[in-house]
Design an enzyme around this catalytic site. Structure first.
Site, PDB file in Angstrom:
ATOM      1  N   ASP A   1     -64.591  94.375 -39.845  1.00  0.00           N
ATOM      2  CA  ASP A   1     -64.143  95.426 -40.761  1.00  0.00           C
ATOM      3  C   ASP A   1     -64.662  95.233 -42.185  1.00  0.00           C
ATOM      4  O   ASP A   1     -65.210  96.161 -42.780  1.00  0.00           O
ATOM      5  CB  ASP A   1     -62.610  95.560 -40.736  1.00  0.00           C
ATOM      6  CG  ASP A   1     -61.905  94.220 -40.679  1.00  0.00           C
ATOM      7  OD1 ASP A   1     -62.578  93.182 -40.808  1.00  0.00           O
ATOM      8  OD2 ASP A   1     -60.674  94.205 -40.508  1.00  0.00           O
TER       9      ASP A   1
ATOM     10  N   ASP B   1     -62.539  97.182 -23.226  1.00  0.00           N
ATOM     11  CA  ASP B   1     -63.458  96.052 -23.158  1.00  0.00           C
ATOM     12  C   ASP B   1     -63.109  95.089 -22.031  1.00  0.00           C
ATOM     13  O   ASP B   1     -63.890  94.200 -21.713  1.00  0.00           O
ATOM     14  CB  ASP B   1     -63.453  95.290 -24.490  1.00  0.00           C
ATOM     15  CG  ASP B   1     -64.686  95.595 -25.314  1.00  0.00           C
ATOM     16  OD1 ASP B   1     -65.551  96.338 -24.830  1.00  0.00           O
ATOM     17  OD2 ASP B   1     -64.769  95.094 -26.441  1.00  0.00           O
TER      18      ASP B   1
HETATM   19  O1  LIG Z   1     -63.731  92.049 -27.741  1.00  0.00           O
HETATM   20  C1  LIG Z   1     -62.856  92.697 -28.282  1.00  0.00           C
HETATM   21  C2  LIG Z   1     -61.855  92.104 -29.056  1.00  0.00           C
HETATM   22  C3  LIG Z   1     -60.901  92.910 -29.658  1.00  0.00           C
HETATM   23  N1  LIG Z   1     -60.913  94.255 -29.495  1.00  0.00           N
HETATM   24  C4  LIG Z   1     -59.886  95.090 -30.136  1.00  0.00           C
HETATM   25  O2  LIG Z   1     -59.735  94.769 -31.493  1.00  0.00           O
HETATM   26  C5  LIG Z   1     -58.465  95.181 -31.931  1.00  0.00           C
HETATM   27  C6  LIG Z   1     -57.849  94.209 -32.913  1.00  0.00           C
HETATM   28  O3  LIG Z   1     -57.387  93.078 -32.301  1.00  0.00           O
HETATM   29  P1  LIG Z   1     -56.027  92.313 -32.679  1.00  0.00           P
HETATM   30  O4  LIG Z   1     -55.930  91.118 -31.840  1.00  0.00           O
HETATM   31  O5  LIG Z   1     -54.888  93.243 -32.702  1.00  0.00           O
HETATM   32  O6  LIG Z   1     -56.345  91.793 -34.135  1.00  0.00           O
HETATM   33  P2  LIG Z   1     -55.529  91.959 -35.502  1.00  0.00           P
HETATM   34  O7  LIG Z   1     -55.707  90.701 -36.263  1.00  0.00           O
HETATM   35  O8  LIG Z   1     -54.168  92.428 -35.308  1.00  0.00           O
HETATM   36  O9  LIG Z   1     -56.464  93.088 -36.120  1.00  0.00           O
HETATM   37  C7  LIG Z   1     -56.908  93.239 -37.427  1.00  0.00           C
HETATM   38  O10 LIG Z   1     -58.058  92.475 -37.713  1.00  0.00           O
HETATM   39  C8  LIG Z   1     -59.203  92.738 -36.900  1.00  0.00           C
HETATM   40  C9  LIG Z   1     -60.346  91.925 -37.425  1.00  0.00           C
HETATM   41  O11 LIG Z   1     -60.167  90.569 -37.166  1.00  0.00           O
HETATM   42  C10 LIG Z   1     -59.564  94.201 -36.941  1.00  0.00           C
HETATM   43  O12 LIG Z   1     -60.580  94.457 -36.025  1.00  0.00           O
HETATM   44  C11 LIG Z   1     -58.368  95.021 -36.581  1.00  0.00           C
HETATM   45  O13 LIG Z   1     -58.674  96.377 -36.630  1.00  0.00           O
HETATM   46  C12 LIG Z   1     -57.232  94.703 -37.529  1.00  0.00           C
HETATM   47  O14 LIG Z   1     -56.095  95.466 -37.195  1.00  0.00           O
HETATM   48  C13 LIG Z   1     -57.629  95.415 -30.686  1.00  0.00           C
HETATM   49  O15 LIG Z   1     -57.408  96.792 -30.526  1.00  0.00           O
HETATM   50  C14 LIG Z   1     -58.513  94.881 -29.585  1.00  0.00           C
HETATM   51  O16 LIG Z   1     -58.330  95.585 -28.402  1.00  0.00           O
HETATM   52  C15 LIG Z   1     -61.900  94.841 -28.723  1.00  0.00           C
HETATM   53  O17 LIG Z   1     -61.925  96.048 -28.546  1.00  0.00           O
HETATM   54  N2  LIG Z   1     -62.854  94.055 -28.136  1.00  0.00           N
END
Ligand SMILES: O=c1ccn([C@@H]2O[C@H](COP(=O)(O)OP(=O)(O)O[C@H]3O[C@H](CO)[C@@H](O)[C@H](O)[C@H]3O)[C@@H](O)[C@H]2O)c(=O)[nH]1
Ligand SMILES: [Mn+2]
EC number: 2.4.1.12
Length: 965
Positions: free
Chosen positions: A666, A280
């Site tokens: 999710d 992204d």
């Molecule tokens: O515009 C975006 C924003 C985020 N992501 C991806 O979303 C994922 C999750 O982001 P992260 O910052 O790691 O969030 P976490 O809080 O650790 O993630 C949890 O919570 C998220 C919801 O808030 C879920 O989407 C994730 O799968 C879940 O692991 C990463 O792989 C990002 O690369 C994208 O692809 N595009």
């Protein structure tokens, strides 16, 4: 020097030169490196070679032919799949076998006295899961692929008893509380009672979904016996794996590379795995790193498979200690491991080199090897890009074996379009993958969640491919496990209580909620279809009954469909006919409501958008790529479906795919599927299936929790709020409870904040929230206290959660509650009332894991103010209370006890927060001190003014002055 052609949007073409070391013998002609552009571009078809997208190595050691073949050939991207192709030649065999097996199984079941062990209070919620543990079947391969293990009744029954008891006690408690107001502190009493009622209600929503927890056990050997018969090609289903990444600075490419490597080396037939990486951030760094990764994979994958190592992410593998003396490891392994370690180190150096290079962006933006600018230079305004790095035909590892596919995708971004964050990225991948590989199952992982158990895909397939119960399952969720969390898990990053207690509870109802990563989906479930209707009891033979009855054998339906597909294996133009025919079949067979009404192409277009190839792919429940389309159009199509406007006026994000409207896409996505009547399954293999990283410093953690809570608030205020949405559909009541709980919990922050302030007020004013306590009242209080502790303890027992994890969870519930959840509530309200958009702040994933320096990292954020203020006023309160008691002599200690206890409850819950604030240097940052003292003293002064406790007012200030420097 070789040059490769780049397909550019808007009618132009550019040429990309790859380095001269390219092995020219392996390539015959110009090959496009990267496909991007918009749909209108016809440039692709004008050049014959452009029809071939090569899985290339950008540093160019090898160039391989592309799996998508030339347009003159019928499109056939993969080798014969016995399961599918058998269907073409003699449909009878497979289906007949399955039917026989099913019949035999049912016969056996009838013969057995089915023992229901333990806790049938909750029982088997969905009738036809294989429940009997030991059917004495002769053929191991015919036995169920998994079984449900109920929690032993000796553990679960006392637990349920205590819950019921706790309800009774709560009833008595409220009866007492409401009938005994405190006359001299009516406000305090009322506030506390309101808070308590809210806590009780939210407890109910949290508690009852845990009534009937289950765990499951899989049988991988049976899966193998059933679908990987000796001497025959594997019949396991295909899986497309999605990796999402956005910001290479916060999500280091090395981490993404490790995730990708663990996927490429997974223990699953290579031709059945395709890995799609969504970028992204449109970062050339990610692109280049992936290119390096695909090259390194050629060495890593054969090594990992040969020695059957775990985990198959090199960084984590090499971080493990191997005792060469203890385990009699063979010499070849030691030698190769050493060599591989060296190779990996070199790989790391290359990746880190790329990262270092990417630190300063050149003025004119990034340039590719041929001198043309990188199309993603403007992150918010760039064309869609697709690059196949590894394909299957011809791409070999160093030992000459095939590798899974690896495809880079960066969807188009234009200003003025809402990209819907991660959900939008996932939907783009869904469409691209439907066109390129169209596997019937999908796995999605965050870029930091590597496969820790190489058999994870097989674990999921034990559920999905189970002939009896598999068809109703929309996804298999694995718990999230983490690396690199400090030993004390100070901020409850592991979330053990959620993953080992709540989710197991849900698994006994309709299935766990989707947590965003480590989840294997059924593609059809994501397309917004209803779950299949319960099968009619077998025994009726379908052969003699009309065709509509054949819905009892899904397999037959699909094979039929295959057949018709096969026949109409012409070209895209003929595809409308396919739809018509497919739809007629669907209609007749009436498998699901939506498809049952004859769905003309227009209707499909309204739902899925205008891509004939994609539409055709959605009709293939068993996956596989529609025949008859030329690779040129496929390529064009793949770029087309990731364009900005593609989703306009379609159901994407509304009914189809990942659902939009919340930063916690999710919850919403899983919720929709459960509303369609699907069931999900929770799978906890002994060796954790996936592992990820978690933010370990306080500020990042609070921001993460803020985002989650904000997502929940967004859902709460949306049309999808589980309190009102989706009655009369497939959602089970207790499952709904849990979804309600997961969107209303941020509201609890308000009563929680009030409740944490109360003890300080009580201590400062000398009043209390309960009147003089009678014996009866103290009995109720003690009983309530014990019942709360007992439910906790019993829960920990059946969930196998340690007291420490449980306590951390309690603490963080308070810390997060009074800061992140509250801010989320206000941000959510702002969004609803003022339309202020919410954003997805990605958490940084630390690349180096040593030393936990991150843990002590302090970043100022206003999230820290409320807990800090609470902490200070409660500490002041305790001091005032004690000094007051000292002044007033022995008598005042009695009533003080309750208040002190109450205040200490707040302080111990906030303790990890205090530690986090101290940082490493044992020094609280000044700004926080200033703010908190300001708030706390205003507050204390107010109380001094308001009530005649003025004699002690001096003490307040004095103590404060002593305390705060
Ligand atoms: O515009 C975006 C924003 C985020 N992501 C991806 O979303 C994922 C999750 O982001 P992260 O910052 O790691 O969030 P976490 O809080 O650790 O993630 C949890 O919570 C998220 C919801 O808030 C879920 O989407 C994730 O799968 C879940 O692991 C990463 O792989 C990002 O690369 C994208 O692809 N595009
Ligand atoms: Mn994450």
């Amino acid at each position: 020097m070789l040059s490769a052609r780049l397909n550019v949007g808007r009618g132009s073409q550019a040429t990309v030169a790859t380095p001269s070391e390219l092995d020219s013998a392996s390539v015959a002609a110009d090959i496009p490196l990267l496909t991007y552009g918009d749909h209108e571009d016809a440039g692709i078809s004008s050049d014959k070679h452009a029809l071939i997208i090569p899985p290339f190595m950008s540093r160019g050691k090898r160039v391989h032919p592309m799996p998508i073949s030339d347009s003159s050939m019928p499109f056939q991207p993969r080798p014969l799949d016995p399961k599918k192709d058998l269907a073409v030649y003699g449909y009878g065999t497979v289906a007949w076998k399955e039917r026989m097996e099913e019949w035999k199984k049912k016969q056996n079941e009838k013969l057995q006295v089915v023992k229901h062990q333990g806790g049938d209070g909750g029982g088997n919620y969905d009738g036809d899961e294989p429940d009997d543990p030991d059917l004495p079947m002769m053929d191991e391969g015919r036995q169920p692929l998994w079984r449900k293990l109920s929690i032993p009744s000796s553990k679960i029954n006392p637990y349920r008893m205590i819950i019921l008891l706790r309800i009774v006690i709560l009833g008595l408690f409220f009866q007492y509380r409401i009938t005994h107001p405190v006359d001299n502190a009516y406000g305090l009493w009322l506030t506390s009672v309101i808070c308590e009622i809210w806590f009780a209600v939210s407890w109910i929503f949290d508690q009852f979904p845990k009534w009937c927890p289950v765990v499951r056990e899989t049988y991988l050997d049976r899966l193998s016996l059933r679908y990987e018969k000796e001497g025959k090609p594997s019949e396991l289903a295909d899986i497309d794996i999605f990796v999402s990444t956005v910001d290479p600075m916060k999500e280091p490419p090395l981490i993404t590379a490790n995730t990708v490597l663990s996927i490429l080396a997974v223990d699953y037939p290579v031709d059945k795995v395709a890995c799609y990486v969504s970028d992204d951030g449109a970062a050339m760094l990610t692109f280049e790193a992936l290119s390096e990764t695909s090259e390194f994979a050629r060495k890593w994958v054969p090594f990992a498979k040969k020695f059957n190592i775990e985990p198959r992410a090199p960084e984590w593998y090499f971080a493990q200690k191997v005792d060469y003396l203890k385990d009699k490891v063979d010499a070849a392994f030691i030698r190769e491991r050493r060599a591989m370690k060296r190779d990996y180190e070199e790989f790391k150096v290359r990746i880190n080199g790329l990262v270092a290079m990417a630190q300063k962006v050149p003025e004119e933006g990034w340039t590719m090897q041929d001198g043309t600018p990188w199309p993603g230079n403007i992150v918010r305004d760039h064309p869609g890009m697709i690059q196949v790095f590894l394909g299957q035909n011809g791409v070999r590892d160093v030992e000459g074996n095939e590798l899974p596919r690896l495809i880079y995708v960066s969807r188009e971004k234009r200003p003025g379009f809402d990209h819907h964050k991660k959900a939008g990225a996932m939907n783009a991948l869904m469409r691209v993958s439907a066109i390129i590989s169209n596997a019937p199952y999908l796995l999605n992982v965050d870029c930091d969640h590597y496969i820790n158990n190489s058999k994870a895909l097989r674990e999921a397939m034990c559920f999905m491919m189970d002939p009896t119960s598999g068809k109703k399952i929309c996804y298999v969720q694995f718990p999230q496990r983490f690396d690199g969390i400090d030993r004390h898990d100070r901020y409850s990053n592991r979330n053990v209580v959620f993953f080992d207690i709540n989710m197991k509870g849900l698994d006994g109802i309709q299935g766990p909620i989707y947590v965003g990563t480590g989840c294997v989906f059924r593609r059809q479930a994501l397309y917004g279809y209803d779950a299949p209707i319960k099968k009619k009891p077998p025994g009726k033979t379908c052969n003699c009954l009309p065709k509509w009855c054949c819905c009892c054998f899904g397999s037959r339906k699909k094979n039929k469909k295959k057949k018709s597909n096969e026949k109409k294996n012409k070209n895209k133009e003929a595809s409308s006919q396919i739809y018509a025919l497919e739809n007629i079949e669907e209609g007749i067979e009436g498998i699901d409501n939506e498809k049952s009404s004859l769905m003309p192409q227009i209707k499909l277009e309204k739902k899925f958008g205008q891509s004939p190839v994609f539409l055709a792919s959605t009709l293939m429940e068993d996956g596989g790529v529609p025949r008859g389309a030329s690779s040129a159009s496929l390529l064009k199509e793949a770029v087309h479906v990731i364009s900005c406007g593609y989703e306009d006026k379609t159901e994407w994000g509304k009914e189809v795919g990942w659902i939009y409207g919340s930063v916690t896409e999710d919850i919403l996505t899983g919720f929709k599927m459960h509303c369609h009547g699907w069931r999900s399954v929770y799978c906890i293999p002994k060796r954790p299936a996936f592992k990820g990283s978690a933010p370990i410093n306080l500020s990042d953690r609070l921001h993460q929790v803020l985002r989650w809570a904000l997502g929940s608030v967004e859902i709460f205020f949306s049309k999808h709020c589980p309190i009102w949405y989706g009655y009369g559909c497939g959602l089970k009541p207790l499952e709904r409870f849990s979804y309600i709980n997961s969107v209303v919990y941020p509201l609890t922050s308000i009563p929680l904040l009030a409740y944490c302030t109360l003890p300080a007020i009580c201590l400062l004013t000398g009043k209390f929230i309960v009147p003089e306590i009678s014996n009866y009242a103290s009995l109720i209080f003690i009983a309530l206290f014990i019942s709360i502790a007992a439910t906790g303890i019993l829960e920990m027992q059946w969930g196998h959660v340690g007291i420490h994890d449980w306590w951390r969870n309690e603490q963080f519930w308070v810390i997060g509650g009074v800061s992140s959840h509250m801010f989320a509530l206000f941000q959510g309200l702002l969004k609803v009332l003022a339309g202020v958009d919410t954003n997805f702040t990605v958490t940084s994933k630390a690349a180096d894991d040593g030393g936990f320096s991150e843990l002590y990292l302090f970043k100022w954020t206003s999230l820290l103010i409320p807990p800090m203020s609470l902490l200070i006023i409660n500490i002041i309160g305790v001091m005032v209370g004690i000094s007051d008691a000292i002044n007033n002599g022995y008598d005042s200690w009695g009533p003080l006890f309750g208040r002190l206890f109450f205040a200490l409850w707040v302080i111990v819950h906030l303790y990890p927060f205090l530690k986090g604030m101290m940082g490493k240097q044992d020094k609280v940052p000044t700004i926080v001190v200033v703010w908190s003292i300001l708030l706390a003293s205003i507050f204390s002064l107010l109380w001094v003014r308001v009530n005649p406790f003025s004699a002690k007012g001096g003490i307040v200030l004095e103590v404060c002055g002593l305390n705060c420097d």
